[in-house]
Scaffold this active site. Structure first.
Site, mmCIF file in Angstrom:
data_model
loop_
_atom_site.group_PDB
_atom_site.id
_atom_site.type_symbol
_atom_site.label_atom_id
_atom_site.label_comp_id
_atom_site.label_asym_id
_atom_site.label_seq_id
_atom_site.Cartn_x
_atom_site.Cartn_y
_atom_site.Cartn_z
ATOM 1 N N GLU A 22 0.904 -1.271 -0.028
ATOM 2 C CA GLU A 22 -0.008 0.044 0.045
ATOM 3 C C GLU A 22 0.851 1.344 0.102
ATOM 4 O OE1 GLU A 22 -3.463 -2.811 1.361
ATOM 5 O OE2 GLU A 22 -1.137 -2.254 2.346
ATOM 6 N N THR A 23 -0.009 2.353 -0.561
ATOM 7 C CA THR A 23 0.629 3.685 -0.436
ATOM 8 C C THR A 23 -0.319 4.582 0.051
ATOM 9 O OG1 THR A 23 2.397 3.388 -2.453
ATOM 10 C CG2 THR A 23 1.628 5.743 -1.857
#
Length: 288
Positions: free
Chosen positions: A48-49
């Site tokens: 994830e970002t």
């Protein structure tokens, strides 16, 4: 399409940049649409970002993207983003407005001065798993019912995202993870699951965990804060913790060569779950 944004890289739930779970962090995503955010997340390739849009003082709107899709909440990227903010604006509390709800995060110096963040989950809940769904999950994993821990029955737990909790009876079963990626992804998509929280109980308050994440385009998540929060709610629902307050230690990532440590806290009179861990910047030029 040209995308301009400062993308930071942090490793969460570790004090070692080569350990824990790497996350991308964009502290000011103003002007980035969903397609641009997805492109950045895919380019990084991390599970994830986090994309932050500043609001009022120390309050931010946050959206999380995996390489394949947006997810409602992500614990390790929350920890990473909160530590990144603390390094710019100072420690203390920040408030993240996520698709799952409001998540306060407190940042303070931990041992050796490494920043540690504690997130407080949204209201959790736990639900039963249909027998046919359990059978499909086990088939995709190539696990068998007799390999499960009968004291920790399968459940779906939520504390910002949905996770199927399956407890292995032995550490060896947990260590041997080779699953059908497409089959498990299809199963998880149908049930709106973010990861599977696979666990083995070492002691009353210590667990080893692994999290397949095919729906995000990632074989396995190295350290999963959202699942840790859901798991705390799961244990409380089962009455498996004894009295509260309770503090749990979750070890994750060792099987991937990225060891991490998550702290899960449950407090009496408060259904929300707190998840804590350190985070450190991944230096430019180093692999994450």
């Amino acid at each position: 399409m040209t995308i301009s944004a400062e993308v930071l890289r942090y490793a969460a739930f570790t004090t070692d940049p080569s350990g824990g779970n790497p996350a991308g962090v964009v502290l000011d995503a103003t002007g980035l649409d969903a397609a641009a955010r997805l492109s950045i997340a895919a380019g990084l390739g991390y599970s994830e970002t986090a994309f932050l849009t500043p609001g009022s003082e120390r309050s931010y709107s946050v959206r999380y993207f995996s390489p394949k899709a947006e997810v409602p909440f992500c614990g390790h990227a929350t920890v990473a983003a909160a530590v990144a903010l603390a390094e710019r604006i100072g420690p203390g509390r920040v408030v993240f407005e996520t698709r799952a709800g409001t998540v306060p995060v407190d940042v303070a110096a931990g041992p050796g001065g490494v920043p540690e963040a504690t997130l407080t989950s949204v209201e959790p809940h736990v639900e039963e798993v249909a027998d046919a769904d359990l059978a499909e999950a086990l088939a995709a994993l190539d696990w068998h019912r007799e390999e499960l821990d009968p004291t920790l029955p399968p459940r779906i737990a939520y504390a910002g995202a949905r996770h199927l909790v399956l407890a292995a009876a032995t550490r060896g079963r947990l260590a041997d993870l080779a699953y059908d990626f497409d089959r498990l992804a299809a199963f998880m998509t149908r049930l709106d699951l973010t990861t599977l929280q696979l666990v083995w109980r070492e002691s009353a308050d210590t667990f080893h965990v692994r999290d397949p994440f095919p729906v995000g385009g990632v074989v396995e998540d190295p350290a999963t804060g959202a699942a840790a929060a859901a798991f705390g709610a799961y244990l409380r629902e089962l009455g498996a913790l004894g009295s509260e307050p309770a503090v749990l230690t979750l070890y994750q990532g060792a099987d991937l060569g990225r060891p991490g440590r998550l702290r899960v806290e449950l407090r009496p009179g408060d259904r929300r779950v707190r998840v804590s861990g350190a985070a450190v910047r991944i230096p430019d030029g180093e692999a994450g």
